[in-house]
Motif scaffolding. Structure first.
Motif, PDB file in Angstrom:
ATOM      1  N   GLY A  76      -6.577  12.696  12.050  1.00 39.04           N
ATOM      2  CA  GLY A  76      -6.423  12.760  10.752  1.00 39.04           C
ATOM      3  C   GLY A  76      -5.902  11.288  10.649  1.00 39.04           C
ATOM      4  N   LEU A  77      -6.525  10.131   9.334  1.00 39.58           N
ATOM      5  CA  LEU A  77      -6.369   8.750   9.520  1.00 39.58           C
ATOM      6  C   LEU A  77      -5.504   8.431   8.431  1.00 39.58           C
ATOM      7  CD1 LEU A  77     -10.638   7.965  10.483  1.00 39.58           C
ATOM      8  CD2 LEU A  77      -8.361   7.401  11.819  1.00 39.58           C
ATOM      9  N   TRP A  78      -5.388   7.778   8.294  1.00 40.86           N
ATOM     10  CA  TRP A  78      -3.865   6.954   6.856  1.00 40.86           C
ATOM     11  C   TRP A  78      -5.290   6.557   6.729  1.00 40.86           C
ATOM     12  CZ3 TRP A  78       1.033   7.608   6.522  1.00 40.86           C
ATOM     13  CH2 TRP A  78       1.597   8.392   8.040  1.00 40.86           C
ATOM     14  N   THR A  79      -4.945   6.520   4.706  1.00 44.09           N
ATOM     15  CA  THR A  79      -6.090   5.697   3.593  1.00 44.09           C
ATOM     16  C   THR A  79      -5.832   4.125   4.226  1.00 44.09           C
ATOM     17  OG1 THR A  79      -4.972   7.456   2.886  1.00 44.09           O
ATOM     18  CG2 THR A  79      -6.712   5.650   1.177  1.00 44.09           C
ATOM     19  N   VAL A  80      -4.935   3.715   5.246  1.00 42.82           N
ATOM     20  CA  VAL A  80      -5.161   2.392   4.807  1.00 42.82           C
ATOM     21  C   VAL A  80      -6.208   2.493   6.531  1.00 42.82           C
ATOM     22  CG1 VAL A  80      -3.585   2.082   6.618  1.00 42.82           C
ATOM     23  CG2 VAL A  80      -3.606  -0.147   5.497  1.00 42.82           C
ATOM     24  N   GLU A  81      -6.374   2.627   7.158  1.00 49.26           N
ATOM     25  CA  GLU A  81      -7.276   2.789   8.313  1.00 49.26           C
ATOM     26  C   GLU A  81      -8.250   2.976   7.860  1.00 49.26           C
ATOM     27  OE1 GLU A  81      -6.121   4.748  12.070  1.00 49.26           O
ATOM     28  OE2 GLU A  81      -5.317   6.220  10.621  1.00 49.26           O
ATOM     29  N   LEU A  82      -8.822   3.835   6.487  1.00 50.83           N
ATOM     30  CA  LEU A  82     -10.508   3.745   6.084  1.00 50.83           C
ATOM     31  C   LEU A  82     -10.696   2.599   5.274  1.00 50.83           C
ATOM     32  CD1 LEU A  82     -10.072   7.644   4.436  1.00 50.83           C
ATOM     33  CD2 LEU A  82     -11.347   6.951   6.555  1.00 50.83           C
ATOM     34  N   LEU A  83      -9.722   1.797   4.474  1.00 47.94           N
ATOM     35  CA  LEU A  83     -10.017   0.317   3.687  1.00 47.94           C
ATOM     36  C   LEU A  83     -10.307  -0.637   4.848  1.00 47.94           C
ATOM     37  CD1 LEU A  83      -9.068  -1.422   1.914  1.00 47.94           C
ATOM     38  CD2 LEU A  83      -6.720  -1.507   2.646  1.00 47.94           C
ATOM     39  N   ALA A  84      -9.223  -0.158   5.445  1.00 49.14           N
ATOM     40  CA  ALA A  84     -10.453  -1.917   6.686  1.00 49.14           C
ATOM     41  C   ALA A  84     -11.162  -1.224   7.671  1.00 49.14           C
ATOM     42  CB  ALA A  84      -9.289  -1.260   8.415  1.00 49.14           C
ATOM     43  N   PHE A  85     -12.162  -0.167   7.981  1.00 50.88           N
ATOM     44  CA  PHE A  85     -13.648   0.525   8.062  1.00 50.88           C
ATOM     45  C   PHE A  85     -13.899  -0.281   7.064  1.00 50.88           C
ATOM     46  CE2 PHE A  85     -17.210   3.526   8.185  1.00 50.88           C
ATOM     47  CZ  PHE A  85     -17.607   2.844   9.661  1.00 50.88           C
ATOM     48  N   VAL A  86     -14.262   0.434   6.333  1.00 52.32           N
ATOM     49  CA  VAL A  86     -15.221   0.335   4.640  1.00 52.32           C
ATOM     50  C   VAL A  86     -15.118  -1.614   4.713  1.00 52.32           C
ATOM     51  CG1 VAL A  86     -15.537   0.299   2.776  1.00 52.32           C
ATOM     52  CG2 VAL A  86     -14.477   2.285   4.072  1.00 52.32           C
ATOM     53  N   GLN A  87     -13.918  -1.942   4.029  1.00 48.56           N
ATOM     54  CA  GLN A  87     -13.729  -3.570   4.678  1.00 48.56           C
ATOM     55  C   GLN A  87     -14.879  -4.135   5.648  1.00 48.56           C
ATOM     56  OE1 GLN A  87     -10.709  -6.586   5.098  1.00 48.56           O
ATOM     57  NE2 GLN A  87     -10.805  -6.247   2.550  1.00 48.56           N
ATOM     58  N   SER A  88     -14.733  -3.528   6.532  1.00 50.74           N
ATOM     59  CA  SER A  88     -15.065  -4.178   7.517  1.00 50.74           C
ATOM     60  C   SER A  88     -16.775  -3.545   7.756  1.00 50.74           C
ATOM     61  CB  SER A  88     -15.112  -3.916   9.391  1.00 50.74           C
ATOM     62  OG  SER A  88     -15.845  -2.514   9.186  1.00 50.74           O
ATOM     63  N   VAL A  89     -17.514  -2.703   6.089  1.00 50.87           N
ATOM     64  CA  VAL A  89     -18.645  -3.096   6.207  1.00 50.87           C
ATOM     65  C   VAL A  89     -19.830  -3.866   4.231  1.00 50.87           C
ATOM     66  CG1 VAL A  89     -20.093  -1.333   5.764  1.00 50.87           C
ATOM     67  CG2 VAL A  89     -18.881  -0.438   7.016  1.00 50.87           C
ATOM     68  N   VAL A  90     -18.544  -3.799   3.632  1.00 54.70           N
ATOM     69  CA  VAL A  90     -18.265  -4.284   2.882  1.00 54.70           C
ATOM     70  C   VAL A  90     -17.602  -5.820   2.068  1.00 54.70           C
ATOM     71  CG1 VAL A  90     -19.395  -1.928   2.040  1.00 54.70           C
ATOM     72  CG2 VAL A  90     -17.023  -2.575   1.234  1.00 54.70           C
ATOM     73  N   GLY A  91     -16.923  -6.123   3.137  1.00 53.62           N
ATOM     74  CA  GLY A  91     -16.585  -7.366   2.682  1.00 53.62           C
ATOM     75  C   GLY A  91     -15.228  -7.035   1.010  1.00 53.62           C
ATOM     76  N   GLY A  92     -15.456  -7.847   0.167  1.00 51.86           N
ATOM     77  CA  GLY A  92     -14.786  -7.525  -1.324  1.00 51.86           C
ATOM     78  C   GLY A  92     -14.638  -6.532  -1.886  1.00 51.86           C
ATOM     79  N   ALA A  93     -15.847  -5.536  -1.649  1.00 49.12           N
ATOM     80  CA  ALA A  93     -16.547  -4.676  -2.657  1.00 49.12           C
ATOM     81  C   ALA A  93     -15.416  -2.692  -2.927  1.00 49.12           C
ATOM     82  CB  ALA A  93     -17.581  -4.531  -2.291  1.00 49.12           C
ATOM     83  N   VAL A  94     -14.065  -3.162  -2.089  1.00 44.84           N
ATOM     84  CA  VAL A  94     -13.076  -2.252  -1.686  1.00 44.84           C
ATOM     85  C   VAL A  94     -12.302  -2.501  -2.199  1.00 44.84           C
ATOM     86  CG1 VAL A  94     -13.283  -2.330   1.195  1.00 44.84           C
ATOM     87  CG2 VAL A  94     -12.052  -0.400  -0.434  1.00 44.84           C
ATOM     88  N   GLU A  95     -11.075  -1.621  -3.217  1.00 47.56           N
ATOM     89  CA  GLU A  95      -9.938  -2.245  -2.492  1.00 47.56           C
ATOM     90  C   GLU A  95      -8.805  -1.033  -2.696  1.00 47.56           C
ATOM     91  OE1 GLU A  95      -7.651  -4.442  -6.955  1.00 47.56           O
ATOM     92  OE2 GLU A  95      -7.976  -2.359  -7.140  1.00 47.56           O
ATOM     93  N   MET A  96      -7.878  -0.468  -2.452  1.00 47.31           N
ATOM     94  CA  MET A  96      -6.645   0.310  -2.276  1.00 47.31           C
ATOM     95  C   MET A  96      -5.673   0.467  -3.255  1.00 47.31           C
ATOM     96  SD  MET A  96      -4.667   1.172   1.069  1.00 47.31           S
ATOM     97  CE  MET A  96      -3.528   3.414   0.877  1.00 47.31           C
ATOM     98  N   ALA A  97      -5.226   1.337  -4.217  1.00 50.77           N
ATOM     99  CA  ALA A  97      -4.488   1.255  -5.009  1.00 50.77           C
ATOM    100  C   ALA A  97      -3.319   2.384  -4.681  1.00 50.77           C
ATOM    101  CB  ALA A  97      -4.271   1.643  -6.563  1.00 50.77           C
ATOM    102  N   THR A  98      -1.897   2.235  -3.752  1.00 54.49           N
ATOM    103  CA  THR A  98      -0.662   2.916  -3.731  1.00 54.49           C
ATOM    104  C   THR A  98       0.091   3.026  -3.595  1.00 54.49           C
ATOM    105  OG1 THR A  98       0.042   3.925  -1.579  1.00 54.49           O
ATOM    106  CG2 THR A  98      -0.536   1.124  -1.119  1.00 54.49           C
ATOM    107  N   THR A  99       1.542   3.642  -4.257  1.00 56.68           N
ATOM    108  CA  THR A  99       2.737   3.732  -3.704  1.00 56.68           C
ATOM    109  C   THR A  99       3.405   3.466  -3.297  1.00 56.68           C
ATOM    110  OG1 THR A  99       3.234   6.071  -4.075  1.00 56.68           O
ATOM    111  CG2 THR A  99       2.968   5.215  -6.111  1.00 56.68           C
ATOM    112  N   GLN A 100       3.113   3.195  -1.921  1.00 52.01           N
ATOM    113  CA  GLN A 100       3.558   2.789  -0.419  1.00 52.01           C
ATOM    114  C   GLN A 100       2.964   1.538  -0.076  1.00 52.01           C
ATOM    115  OE1 GLN A 100       6.277   4.003   0.611  1.00 52.01           O
ATOM    116  NE2 GLN A 100       7.214   5.528  -0.495  1.00 52.01           N
ATOM    117  N   CYS A 101       3.463   0.967   0.553  1.00 47.84           N
ATOM    118  CA  CYS A 101       2.390  -0.215   1.396  1.00 47.84           C
ATOM    119  C   CYS A 101       3.125  -0.526   2.907  1.00 47.84           C
ATOM    120  CB  CYS A 101       3.358  -1.366   0.708  1.00 47.84           C
ATOM    121  SG  CYS A 101       1.787  -1.502  -1.147  1.00 47.84           S
ATOM    122  N   GLU A 102       3.945   1.206   2.847  1.00 47.18           N
ATOM    123  CA  GLU A 102       4.038   0.855   4.367  1.00 47.18           C
ATOM    124  C   GLU A 102       4.183   2.850   4.662  1.00 47.18           C
ATOM    125  OE1 GLU A 102       7.894  -0.597   5.042  1.00 47.18           O
ATOM    126  OE2 GLU A 102       9.301   0.657   3.559  1.00 47.18           O
TER     127      GLU A 102
END
Length: 263
Positions: A76-102
């Motif tokens: 299983g993947l962490w959400t920030v890993e999904l963010l990194a991959f999606v950003q590599s495809v769509v650039g700035g068209a993706v953003e993550m919201a979270t209560t934990q930045c670690e």
């Protein structure tokens, strides 16, 4: 609004109070690939390219991007890993919201993150994850909003028709209305996984992480529309309160990816 085939087809008639975006339903093939299945569905919609709805392609591209080995070896993947991959495809068209930045070190003791009861190997793997994931949080800080999306923010985004949300939920608490409608034929359920008849108490005793894609809403009925990669339904529905409770449980960090349609 066009009603897709699925468990609540009769409930999805055209309605001025409702929005339903044409996001394909992509089914997970392993117990741990719900996140990438949601990414596949969201990318196919955002890029208006059905080729992205091929989960095997997305898993292969992710394995090359991340260097984590063959797709069948990935856990299983962490959400920030999904963010990194999606950003590599769509650039700035993706953003993550979270209560934990670690990484929350308290997760080391949770069965979901430590399924074998805390072996030395698992402890070492979690420690390695902690270092790797915290480095990702740092490197992607410009694309991370350090506070959760509120319900009004989700509703506004869906109402605009210009974005969808990949949401981490506690699957024990996610309640699809198609399983609750009294007129539903119980001998042929919608396909949602069996869940406890009584919702678990919101304690820190357990967590069952799962990703879904939020794709619409009906404000008059007070429900979200979403696709769940582990159902046979094209579209599921959940009451605002029930869905928001599932996405705000301990263990989720209120993680949400917002993906905007590309021109």
């Amino acid at each position: 609004m066009v009603a897709p085939r699925g468990c609540d087809e009769a409930a999805l008639d055209p309605d001025p109070h409702a929005v339903l975006l044409p996001v394909p339903a992509v089914r997970q093939t392993e117990s741990h690939d719900c996140g990438l299945a949601c990414v596949a569905a969201a990318l196919a919609w955002a890029r208006d390219d059905e080729a992205w709805a091929d989960l095997s392609r997305v898993k292969t591209e992710y394995s090359v991007f991340s260097g984590r080995g063959r797709p069948e070896q990935m856990e299983g993947l962490w959400t920030v890993e999904l963010l990194a991959f999606v950003q590599s495809v769509v650039g700035g068209a993706v953003e993550m919201a979270t209560t934990q930045c670690e990484v929350d070190v308290e997760y080391a003791g949770m069965p979901f993150y430590n399924s074998q009861g805390g072996t030395a190997e698992e402890a070492a793997a979690f420690d390695a994850d902690l270092v790797r994931i915290n480095a990702l949080y740092d490197s992607l800080s410009d694309a991370i909003c350090p506070q959760p999306y509120s319900r009004p923010q989700l509703l506004a985004g869906l109402r605009s028709g210009g974005c969808v949300f990949i949401v981490l939920v506690d699957d024990r608490r996610l309640r699809c209305l198609c399983r609750l409608r009294p007129e539903k034929d119980r001998s042929s359920p919608c396909g949602c996984r069996a869940r406890p008849a009584r919702p678990p108490s919101p304690t820190r005793d357990g967590f069952l992480g799962h990703y879904v894609v939020l794709i619409g809403l009906d404000e008059e009925e007070g429900v979200y529309y979403y696709t769940d990669p582990n159902t046979t339904c094209a579209v599921c529905r959940s009451r605002f309160d029930d869905f928001d409770a599932a996405r705000s449980c301990f263990g989720t960090d209120d993680d949400v990816l917002r993906l905007t349609a590309q021109e």
